[in-house]
Every structure is written in structure tokens, then in C-alpha cells.
Motif scaffolding. Structure first.
Motif, PDB file in Angstrom:
ATOM      1  N   THR A   1      53.985  -2.981 -47.248  1.00 36.98           N
ATOM      2  CA  THR A   1      54.542  -2.583 -46.011  1.00 36.98           C
ATOM      3  C   THR A   1      55.273  -1.102 -45.909  1.00 36.98           C
ATOM      4  OG1 THR A   1      56.698  -3.571 -46.840  1.00 36.98           O
ATOM      5  CG2 THR A   1      55.360  -5.021 -45.509  1.00 36.98           C
ATOM      6  N   LEU A   2      55.471  -0.547 -47.203  1.00 38.64           N
ATOM      7  CA  LEU A   2      56.034   0.609 -47.515  1.00 38.64           C
ATOM      8  C   LEU A   2      55.628   1.889 -46.331  1.00 38.64           C
ATOM      9  CD1 LEU A   2      56.487   0.617 -51.434  1.00 38.64           C
ATOM     10  CD2 LEU A   2      58.289   0.074 -49.566  1.00 38.64           C
ATOM     11  N   PRO A   3      54.471   2.259 -46.339  1.00 40.12           N
ATOM     12  CA  PRO A   3      53.988   3.350 -45.347  1.00 40.12           C
ATOM     13  C   PRO A   3      54.323   3.020 -44.268  1.00 40.12           C
ATOM     14  CG  PRO A   3      52.111   3.011 -47.028  1.00 40.12           C
ATOM     15  CD  PRO A   3      53.170   1.595 -47.106  1.00 40.12           C
ATOM     16  N   LEU A   4      54.215   1.718 -43.534  1.00 37.13           N
ATOM     17  CA  LEU A   4      54.760   1.412 -42.365  1.00 37.13           C
ATOM     18  C   LEU A   4      56.059   1.595 -42.054  1.00 37.13           C
ATOM     19  CD1 LEU A   4      52.373  -1.850 -41.572  1.00 37.13           C
ATOM     20  CD2 LEU A   4      51.839   0.439 -40.818  1.00 37.13           C
TER      21      LEU A   4
ATOM     22  N   LEU B   1      60.709  -0.185 -37.121  1.00 33.69           N
ATOM     23  CA  LEU B   1      59.912  -1.625 -37.469  1.00 33.69           C
ATOM     24  C   LEU B   1      60.674  -2.495 -38.513  1.00 33.69           C
ATOM     25  CD1 LEU B   1      57.143  -2.856 -36.947  1.00 33.69           C
ATOM     26  CD2 LEU B   1      56.495  -1.866 -39.127  1.00 33.69           C
ATOM     27  N   SER B   2      60.871  -3.691 -38.129  1.00 33.29           N
ATOM     28  CA  SER B   2      61.608  -4.636 -39.273  1.00 33.29           C
ATOM     29  C   SER B   2      60.696  -4.995 -40.156  1.00 33.29           C
ATOM     30  CB  SER B   2      62.360  -5.617 -38.275  1.00 33.29           C
ATOM     31  OG  SER B   2      61.219  -6.533 -38.092  1.00 33.29           O
ATOM     32  N   PHE B   3      61.485  -5.491 -41.415  1.00 32.76           N
ATOM     33  CA  PHE B   3      60.637  -5.887 -42.540  1.00 32.76           C
ATOM     34  C   PHE B   3      59.773  -7.066 -42.111  1.00 32.76           C
ATOM     35  CE2 PHE B   3      60.347  -8.955 -46.162  1.00 32.76           C
ATOM     36  CZ  PHE B   3      59.313  -7.932 -46.814  1.00 32.76           C
TER      37      PHE B   3
ATOM     38  N   TYR C   1      55.884  -6.964 -42.356  1.00 32.93           N
ATOM     39  CA  TYR C   1      55.297  -7.912 -43.525  1.00 32.93           C
ATOM     40  C   TYR C   1      54.197  -8.819 -42.669  1.00 32.93           C
ATOM     41  CZ  TYR C   1      54.748 -11.803 -46.942  1.00 32.93           C
ATOM     42  OH  TYR C   1      54.196 -12.609 -47.839  1.00 32.93           O
ATOM     43  N   PHE C   2      54.299  -8.979 -41.345  1.00 34.18           N
ATOM     44  CA  PHE C   2      53.546  -9.752 -40.596  1.00 34.18           C
ATOM     45  C   PHE C   2      52.163  -9.092 -40.344  1.00 34.18           C
ATOM     46  CE2 PHE C   2      51.233 -10.526 -36.482  1.00 34.18           C
ATOM     47  CZ  PHE C   2      51.369 -11.945 -36.433  1.00 34.18           C
ATOM     48  N   GLU C   3      52.428  -7.462 -40.228  1.00 33.17           N
ATOM     49  CA  GLU C   3      51.057  -6.676 -39.694  1.00 33.17           C
ATOM     50  C   GLU C   3      50.643  -6.725 -41.150  1.00 33.17           C
ATOM     51  OE1 GLU C   3      49.076  -4.343 -37.307  1.00 33.17           O
ATOM     52  OE2 GLU C   3      50.701  -5.558 -36.913  1.00 33.17           O
ATOM     53  N   VAL C   4      50.948  -6.607 -42.273  1.00 32.39           N
ATOM     54  CA  VAL C   4      50.267  -6.365 -43.657  1.00 32.39           C
ATOM     55  C   VAL C   4      49.574  -7.678 -43.893  1.00 32.39           C
ATOM     56  CG1 VAL C   4      50.529  -5.794 -45.987  1.00 32.39           C
ATOM     57  CG2 VAL C   4      51.697  -4.295 -44.152  1.00 32.39           C
ATOM     58  N   ALA C   5      50.408  -8.878 -43.708  1.00 36.87           N
ATOM     59  CA  ALA C   5      49.816 -10.305 -44.229  1.00 36.87           C
ATOM     60  C   ALA C   5      48.967 -10.409 -43.198  1.00 36.87           C
ATOM     61  CB  ALA C   5      50.996 -11.329 -43.961  1.00 36.87           C
TER      62      ALA C   5
ATOM     63  N   THR D   1      48.409  -8.637 -34.400  1.00 37.37           N
ATOM     64  CA  THR D   1      49.293  -7.510 -34.805  1.00 37.37           C
ATOM     65  C   THR D   1      50.454  -7.578 -33.896  1.00 37.37           C
ATOM     66  OG1 THR D   1      49.209  -4.980 -34.287  1.00 37.37           O
ATOM     67  CG2 THR D   1      47.930  -6.071 -32.668  1.00 37.37           C
ATOM     68  N   ILE D   2      51.600  -6.884 -34.427  1.00 38.53           N
ATOM     69  CA  ILE D   2      52.759  -6.858 -33.695  1.00 38.53           C
ATOM     70  C   ILE D   2      52.909  -5.237 -33.031  1.00 38.53           C
ATOM     71  CG2 ILE D   2      53.849  -8.823 -34.372  1.00 38.53           C
ATOM     72  CD1 ILE D   2      54.580  -5.205 -35.992  1.00 38.53           C
ATOM     73  N   LEU D   3      51.901  -4.324 -33.356  1.00 38.46           N
ATOM     74  CA  LEU D   3      51.999  -3.139 -33.009  1.00 38.46           C
ATOM     75  C   LEU D   3      51.506  -2.983 -31.465  1.00 38.46           C
ATOM     76  CD1 LEU D   3      51.006  -1.315 -36.330  1.00 38.46           C
ATOM     77  CD2 LEU D   3      53.433  -1.897 -35.701  1.00 38.46           C
TER      78      LEU D   3
END
Length: 485
Positions: free
Chosen positions: A86-89, A96-98, A102-106, A115-117
Motif C-alpha cells: 500500500t505504501l506507494p499508493l 486515500l485511507s489505509f 489495503y482493499f486495492e492492493v489486496a 477497485t475503489i479508485l
């Protein structure tokens, strides 16, 4: 204590591996000058440092992966790796909340594709590449990938492979050692991906879009570089290429390996799982196209067949691309598509859900029980082809099916308690649990998961992880007998 240190050691190696993957996006950002260079540089440094702190101090730890260690490592790897990714995002998108990151990367690492983006078209090239690289690496599984390099460190890989792929695993005609098997499958996976990239480019995509969409198609993740997904291109040739490679990705990669080694199509013909999968998909495309045509959704059968085929294949294979808002179609069609996402993908593929082999076993077991009811004194074994299916496998499949459905029921009721309507809650759980991507209603293909609250997003993230590791690898950790010697 040694078990804990072994897990820390291996997870440190995996973490450092992902820092290397992150570094490729840092290089891409530098070349493209897209503004995300600092985010990837800092993310790479943090991930590499923390991975090294776990890996190097535990070098002298005895390298023994027991059954318990293998399952625990699978759970930890799938649940904690997204934290680092999640760090780069979060650094590039400070709003963007953690939980959303996390959801996007998971979603990427479980190859779900939800996606949430929004505004994906405007994201830096390196951010989009990062999302798709994660999908591709995870396509054959983080642990299976690690199996190929763990023997170099003196760590046995068989326990990890069994933990990652519980149930029926095809081993005939494969290299005898587990590391050789993993390497062979990865070579097939990478080779087909390269062919997919070239085919998409000649079908009309630029090289970057071709790379990203090939990564998504082969991992069956469904991420795209555009908000409107594959519908952005409005190209029949691109859709045909993606249909072809999604179908290939949903077939057991062991079958691909054997077919390539023998230079013959016979392994596909002999693979009853692949045959059942293809027959189900082709017949479903024809039926759903007829439904859409008769309902007047499209003016002619061929247009209906084009859109029904692409969107049905992408959901049935648990990929998750979209060209149409199938949320507006007659309810039978999207519901049938979600059902197919539960049962279609083959074992040993990058798809999720129950898997076709378990579906076949369950159907045959039902027929066998009916036969025994009519002939109570007859002795008859279950067979798939000429192979007798062991009763232990049937018992394992039955247990898995129960856990599968009870998990879905619990997760759906959890989302209903949080205030979601039934269609949204049910389709979100089915889509996330099967790693299929878009659902219906509020989380349909024309929208995304950003409408969910943090709690609801967390539930969906858990559903993705639980579905990706095939339930047993998580649930078994809570069984007291598992930890007894």
C-alpha cells in the motif's frame, strides 16, 4: 520459537522480493517523469529495509517448514504483504485511507480486480503498472513462486505447495520435484503472457495498455488502465483476444505444460475438467445471448452474442473486465454469470471459486448416491475417466463446499447488518470471495467499491483473502487439533 523465526525469515525474503518489484515501478516513474518517483523510492526503501531486518538476522535459523508452519505462512503472507504494497499508493494519493489502499492492493494480490479508485485514466503510468504487476505476480500464487527459490536456501517447498493448493492437484507428466514444477508452470505462465501482450498490441492497444491488460487477463484479475475497462477500446478484435487468453488462464496450467511439451492438443481433449469448463462456457454464451436478444437489449443476435460472450467469459473465469453495464441486463444473465464464477475455473489455474474439478466430483457423488438409493447392495466406485476417486477426496470436497457456502452466508449477513441492500451485499461477497471483481447494484461494472463504508470494505477484503487461499488455509488455523503434535 524456531517456527516463528522460520516464518519471519521466509516472509522477510518475500518482502524483499516485493521491494524489487516496487523498484521497477520507481524506474518506470523516473523514465516517464509521471510524478510518482518519490512515492516509489520511499516505498522501496522502507519495504527493503523491513524485509532485510526480518531476513538476515534469522539466517542461522533451522530451515524446516512443517505442515503447521506452511499453513500459517500462507495466511501471514497473503494478509500482511498488502500492508507493504500500500505504501506507494498512500504516498502518492494522500487522501486515500489505509483501509481503501489495503482493499486495492489486496484486490490485486488476490487477483480479484475490484477497485475503489476513480480517475484511473489519469493515474501515473507507474501507479497503473504497480497495480497490474501485483496482479501478475500473484496470478500463480505468492507461495508457489516462492517454492521455486526456497530450495536454494535449504528450505523444503512441498509443505508450502500443499498449503497453497489444498485438494486435488494434478501431478502426472510434471517434473518430479516441487521446485521444478513451480518453475515449469511459471515459464508457461510467462510465455503465454508474452504472446498475449503481442496479440493485444496487434489488435489495437498501445504497448503499455497491452502489457497491463495481458497481466490482468493471464492472472484473471480484471484491472484496467481505464475507468471504463475494456469498453474504453470498443474493439471486437481486442475482445476476441482477451476472451481467448482468459479461457486459457482458467484452464489448469499443468495441462498447458503437458500440451506444450508433447506438442499436441490431446492433453486438452483428455482433460475432463477443461472439457466440462469449455462446454459450460460456450453453451452459457449462446443461452445468455438469446436471452438478451429476445429481451430487446440488443437489436440483433450477433451483437448480443458479442457482448454476452465477453462479459460472461470475464466473470465466469473470475477475471472481471467489462465492456457493458450488465447490471442493466435482464436479471437472469448477471445472476447466471455470478453463478458461473463460483464453479467454472479449473484447478491449477489462476481463477477462484469452488473450481470445476470439485463441481464434477460433487455432481458425480450426487449421482452415485442416487444409484445407491436404487441399488442399496451394489458396490460402485466414483470415477473421473478411468481414475477412481478416493473417498478421502470426496470427503474433502464435501467439507470444502460446506465451508464455502457457510462462509458466504456469514459474510452476506454481515454486510446486510451494516446496512447494504441484499443484491449489493450478495453480489459483492460472491464477486470478492470468487475473486471475480464487479458485482451488481451499488458495486456493478459501471461503478466501483468506493461507495462502501470502511467496515464494508474490510469485510470484502477479508472475503477476497479467504477465497484466494481456498478457505481451508485460514479456517484450519482456528482448529485446536491442528496445532497438536
Amino acid at each position: 520459537m524456531n517456527v516463528f523465526l522460520t516464518i519471519v525469515h521466509i516472509f522477510g525474503l518475500v518482502t524483499m522480493g516485493f521491494s524489487g518489484l516496487m523498484a521497477t515501478c520507481w524506474l518506470t516513474s523516473n523514465i516517464a517523469e509521471d510524478g510518482a518517483t518519490e512515492a516509489f523510492l520511499l516505498g522501496t526503501e522502507i519495504t527493503l529495509a523491513l524485509g532485510a531486518l526480518m531476513f538476515f538476522p534469522t539466517l542461522r535459523t533451522p530451515k524446516k517448514v512443517t505442515r503447521q508452519t506452511g499453513f500459517l505462512l500462507v495466511a501471514i503472507t497473503w494478509s500482511l504483504t498488502p500492508v507493504f504494497c500500500t505504501l506507494p499508493l498512500m504516498m502518492y494519493l494522500p487522501g486515500l485511507s489505509f483501509i481503501d489502499a489495503y482493499f486495492e492492493v489486496a484486490s490485486a494480490l488476490t487477483t480479484t480486480g475490484a477497485t475503489i479508485l476513480s480517475g484511473i485514466d489519469q493515474l501515473p503510468m507507474s501507479i497503473n503498472l504497480w497495480r497490474h504487476e501485483l496482479c501478475w505476480i500473484a496470478g500463480m500464487g505468492i507461495i508457489v513462486f516462492a517454492v521455486a527459490i526456497l530450495p536454494v536456501l535449504g528450505i523444503g517447498g512441498m509443505q508450502l505447495y500443499k498449503a497453497e493448493s489444498p485438494g486435488t492437484v494434478k501431478e502426472s507428466d510434471l517434473p518430479p520435484r516441487i521446485a521444478q514444477t513451480a518453475k515449469a508452470l511459471w515459464l508457461v505462465y510467462a510465455g503465454i503472457t508474452i504472446v498475449c501482450i503481442i496479440a493485444l498490441h496487434f489488435a489495437g492497444m498501445n504497448w503499455f495498455d497491452a502489457i497491463c491488460h495481458a497481466f490482468s487477463a493471464m492472472s484473471l484479475s480484471g484491472f484496467s488502465t481505464h475507468d471504463s475497462s475494456v469498453g474504453f477500446f470498443n474493439s471486437l478484435s481486442i475482445e476476441i483476444v482477451l476472451i481467448t487468453f482468459q479461457l486459457l488462464a482458467a484452464i489448469n496450467f499443468a495441462t498447458h505444460f503437458v500440451a506444450l511439451r508433447k506438442k499436441s492438443f490431446n492433453p486438452y481433449i483428455d482433460d475432463r475438467e477443461a472439457r466440462a469448463f469449455l462446454i459450460l462456457i460456450v453453451s452459457s454464451c449462446l443461452v445468455t445471448a438469446s436471452v438478451l436478444w429476445k429481451a430487446g437489449t440488443y437489436p440483433d443476435f450477433y451483437t448480443a452474442l458479442r457482448h454476452a460472450s465477453f462479459n460472461l467469459v470475464t466473470i465466469a473465469t473470475d477475471c472481471g473486465f467489462a465492456t457493458q453495464d450488465f447490471n442493466q441486463w435482464p436479471i437472469f444473465v448477471p445472476m447466471w454469470m455470478l453463478f458461473l464464477s463460483c464453479v467454472s475455473a479449473s484447478s491449477g489455474s489462476t481463477g477462484g471459486g469452488i473450481r470445476m474439478i470439485r463441481t464434477i466430483i460433487l455432481v458425480k457423488q450426487a449421482r452415485l448416491e442416487l444409484f445407491k438409493f436404487i441399488h442399496p447392495y451394489a458396490v460402485k466406485s466414483m470415477k473421473i475417466g478411468d481414475t477412481v476417486v478416493n473417498s478421502n477426496i470426496v470427503t474433502s470436497v464435501t467439507g470444502f463446499i460446506f465451508l464455502y457456502f457457510i462462509s458466504i452466508v456469514i459474510l452476506v449477513f454481515t454486510l446486510l447488518l451494516s446496512g447494504l441492500d441484499f443484491i449489493t451485499a450478495f453480489s459483492a461477497v460472491i464477486a470478492c470471495f470468487n475473486n471475480a471483481g464487479p458485482g451488481l447494484n451499488l458495486v456493478g461494472p459501471a461503478t466501483n467499491y468506493t461507495v462502501l463504508s470502511d467496515f464494508q470494505t474490510g469485510v470484502c477484503s477479508f472475503a477476497m483473502l479467504l477465497g484466494r487461499v481456498q478457505i481451508f488455509s485460514i479456517v484450519i488455523l482456528f482448529v485446536p487439533e491442528f496445532w497438536r503434535k
